[in-house]
Design a protein around this motif. Structure first.
Motif, PDB file in Angstrom:
ATOM      1  N   MET A 142       0.703  -1.261   0.049  1.00  0.00           N
ATOM      2  CA  MET A 142      -0.005  -0.028  -0.153  1.00  0.00           C
ATOM      3  C   MET A 142       0.946   1.342  -0.120  1.00  0.00           C
ATOM      4  N   ASN A 143       0.580   2.103  -0.958  1.00  0.00           N
ATOM      5  CA  ASN A 143       1.192   3.417  -1.043  1.00  0.00           C
ATOM      6  C   ASN A 143       0.571   4.567  -0.159  1.00  0.00           C
ATOM      7  N   LEU A 144       1.053   4.741   0.863  1.00  0.00           N
ATOM      8  CA  LEU A 144       0.353   5.921   1.765  1.00  0.00           C
ATOM      9  C   LEU A 144      -0.085   7.110   1.016  1.00  0.00           C
ATOM     10  N   LEU A 145       0.777   7.722  -0.068  1.00  0.00           N
ATOM     11  CA  LEU A 145       0.022   8.772  -0.668  1.00  0.00           C
ATOM     12  C   LEU A 145      -1.113   8.486  -1.551  1.00  0.00           C
ATOM     13  N   ASP A 146      -1.269   7.196  -2.015  1.00  0.00           N
ATOM     14  CA  ASP A 146      -2.636   6.976  -2.521  1.00  0.00           C
ATOM     15  C   ASP A 146      -3.952   7.194  -1.546  1.00  0.00           C
ATOM     16  N   LEU A 147      -3.653   7.132  -0.373  1.00  0.00           N
ATOM     17  CA  LEU A 147      -4.776   7.510   0.562  1.00  0.00           C
ATOM     18  C   LEU A 147      -5.476   9.011   0.695  1.00  0.00           C
ATOM     19  N   PHE A 148      -4.451   9.811   0.161  1.00  0.00           N
ATOM     20  CA  PHE A 148      -4.987  11.289   0.323  1.00  0.00           C
ATOM     21  C   PHE A 148      -5.760  11.689  -1.092  1.00  0.00           C
ATOM     22  N   ASP A 149      -6.653  12.687  -0.898  1.00  0.00           N
ATOM     23  CA  ASP A 149      -7.517  13.061  -2.073  1.00  0.00           C
ATOM     24  C   ASP A 149      -7.728  14.431  -1.479  1.00  0.00           C
ATOM     25  N   GLU A 150      -7.597  15.567  -2.570  1.00  0.00           N
ATOM     26  CA  GLU A 150      -7.814  16.874  -2.243  1.00  0.00           C
ATOM     27  C   GLU A 150      -9.203  17.088  -1.834  1.00  0.00           C
ATOM     28  N   GLN A 151     -10.112  16.308  -2.491  1.00  0.00           N
ATOM     29  CA  GLN A 151     -11.626  16.386  -2.001  1.00  0.00           C
ATOM     30  C   GLN A 151     -11.945  16.198  -0.565  1.00  0.00           C
ATOM     31  N   LEU A 152     -11.112  15.431   0.094  1.00  0.00           N
ATOM     32  CA  LEU A 152     -11.183  15.024   1.542  1.00  0.00           C
ATOM     33  C   LEU A 152     -10.355  15.706   2.491  1.00  0.00           C
ATOM     34  N   VAL A 153     -10.033  17.103   1.980  1.00  0.00           N
ATOM     35  CA  VAL A 153      -9.323  17.987   2.866  1.00  0.00           C
ATOM     36  C   VAL A 153      -9.995  19.354   3.274  1.00  0.00           C
ATOM     37  N   HIS A 154     -10.117  19.680   4.379  1.00  0.00           N
ATOM     38  CA  HIS A 154     -10.982  20.622   4.762  1.00  0.00           C
ATOM     39  C   HIS A 154     -10.423  21.850   5.496  1.00  0.00           C
ATOM     40  N   PHE A 155     -10.704  22.906   5.247  1.00  0.00           N
ATOM     41  CA  PHE A 155     -10.185  24.152   5.822  1.00  0.00           C
ATOM     42  C   PHE A 155     -11.280  24.866   6.677  1.00  0.00           C
ATOM     43  N   ASP A 156     -10.983  25.295   7.995  1.00  0.00           N
ATOM     44  CA  ASP A 156     -11.652  26.072   8.720  1.00  0.00           C
ATOM     45  C   ASP A 156     -12.866  25.591   9.281  1.00  0.00           C
ATOM     46  N   LEU A 157     -12.874  24.202   9.443  1.00  0.00           N
ATOM     47  CA  LEU A 157     -14.046  23.521   9.754  1.00  0.00           C
ATOM     48  C   LEU A 157     -14.171  23.900  11.230  1.00  0.00           C
ATOM     49  N   GLU A 158     -15.522  24.157  11.810  1.00  0.00           N
ATOM     50  CA  GLU A 158     -15.790  24.573  13.186  1.00  0.00           C
ATOM     51  C   GLU A 158     -16.549  23.636  13.856  1.00  0.00           C
ATOM     52  N   ALA A 159     -16.206  23.149  15.067  1.00  0.00           N
ATOM     53  CA  ALA A 159     -16.950  22.219  16.031  1.00  0.00           C
ATOM     54  C   ALA A 159     -16.675  22.528  17.358  1.00  0.00           C
ATOM     55  N   GLU A 160     -17.813  22.237  18.123  1.00  0.00           N
ATOM     56  CA  GLU A 160     -17.546  22.534  19.829  1.00  0.00           C
ATOM     57  C   GLU A 160     -17.053  21.423  20.571  1.00  0.00           C
ATOM     58  N   SER A 161     -16.824  20.123  19.893  1.00  0.00           N
ATOM     59  CA  SER A 161     -16.478  19.074  20.682  1.00  0.00           C
ATOM     60  C   SER A 161     -15.689  18.180  19.501  1.00  0.00           C
ATOM     61  N   SER A 162     -14.897  17.348  20.083  1.00  0.00           N
ATOM     62  CA  SER A 162     -14.380  16.310  19.273  1.00  0.00           C
ATOM     63  C   SER A 162     -15.485  15.587  18.696  1.00  0.00           C
ATOM     64  N   ASP A 163     -16.324  15.171  19.379  1.00  0.00           N
ATOM     65  CA  ASP A 163     -17.271  14.200  18.904  1.00  0.00           C
ATOM     66  C   ASP A 163     -18.220  14.972  17.504  1.00  0.00           C
ATOM     67  N   GLU A 164     -18.466  16.025  17.782  1.00  0.00           N
ATOM     68  CA  GLU A 164     -19.050  16.932  16.649  1.00  0.00           C
ATOM     69  C   GLU A 164     -18.322  16.887  15.461  1.00  0.00           C
ATOM     70  N   LEU A 165     -17.105  17.351  15.730  1.00  0.00           N
ATOM     71  CA  LEU A 165     -15.959  17.363  14.568  1.00  0.00           C
ATOM     72  C   LEU A 165     -16.007  16.105  13.856  1.00  0.00           C
ATOM     73  N   LEU A 166     -15.698  15.060  14.643  1.00  0.00           N
ATOM     74  CA  LEU A 166     -15.742  13.655  13.889  1.00  0.00           C
ATOM     75  C   LEU A 166     -16.999  13.323  13.192  1.00  0.00           C
ATOM     76  N   GLY A 167     -18.048  13.751  13.667  1.00  0.00           N
ATOM     77  CA  GLY A 167     -19.323  13.754  12.711  1.00  0.00           C
ATOM     78  C   GLY A 167     -19.275  14.355  11.479  1.00  0.00           C
ATOM     79  N   LYS A 168     -18.995  15.596  11.645  1.00  0.00           N
ATOM     80  CA  LYS A 168     -18.681  16.356  10.377  1.00  0.00           C
ATOM     81  C   LYS A 168     -17.745  15.836   9.337  1.00  0.00           C
TER      82      LYS A 168
END
Length: 159
Positions: free
Chosen positions: A1-27
């Motif tokens: 498995m090539n580690l680089l193959d696991l990344f995709d620009e569509q799965l990168v998010h900036f400036d996401l906001e959440a009040e808790s780790s649970d809320e963030l993980l859900g988003k």
């Protein structure tokens, strides 16, 4: 498995906001679900696992979290990255009594049972590189963030 193959620009998010780790993980899971990368059991499983086995990781530059769960909840292996607008509290990996204010999350969705440990070890090695962490902190686009990750992984693998 090539580690680089696991990344995709569509799965990168900036400036996401959440009040808790649970809320963030859900988003973060919502993005994976929309692309059918994880099963509908992934959300609950990753949150429960984070409660039992925290993944907050302090570094000199900024704190990271590496949430993940069992392979049975994953359709297709990937890594989603979120850089937060403001830090979110996670409990520390290896010392769940400590809380770390996380700025960057690498959520692993891996469907190969042998992959978790290798990927986590490589990522932790990456996070130990202060210059890389500074570049991740300064990145102002998805492409720049991913290029920083790709370059660092490539350099680690050629050493």
């Amino acid at each position: 498995m090539n580690l680089l193959d696991l990344f995709d620009e569509q799965l990168v998010h900036f400036d996401l906001e959440a009040e808790s780790s649970d809320e963030l993980l859900g988003k973060m899971v919502e993005y994976l679900e929309k692309r059918n990368l994880v099963k509908d059991t992934y959300r609950q499983a990753v949150i429960e696992r984070e409660h039992k086995f925290p993944t907050g990781l302090p570094t000199k530059v900024m704190s990271i979290a590496i949430p993940h769960t069992d392979v049975v909840h994953v359709n297709q292996s990937c890594i989603s990255i979120t850089r937060l607008k403001k830090p979110v509290s996670f409990r520390e990996m290896g010392n769940s009594n400590n809380v770390v204010e996380v700025n960057l999350v690498f959520m692993l969705a891996l469907n190969g049972s042998q992959d978790h440990l290798k990927v986590i070890q490589k990522l932790i090695s990456l996070f130990s590189l202060e210059d890389v962490m500074k570049d991740l902190q300064k990145a102002n686009s998805k492409k720049q963030l991913l290029n920083t990750v790709f370059q660092a992984i490539h350099e680690m693998e050629t050493i």
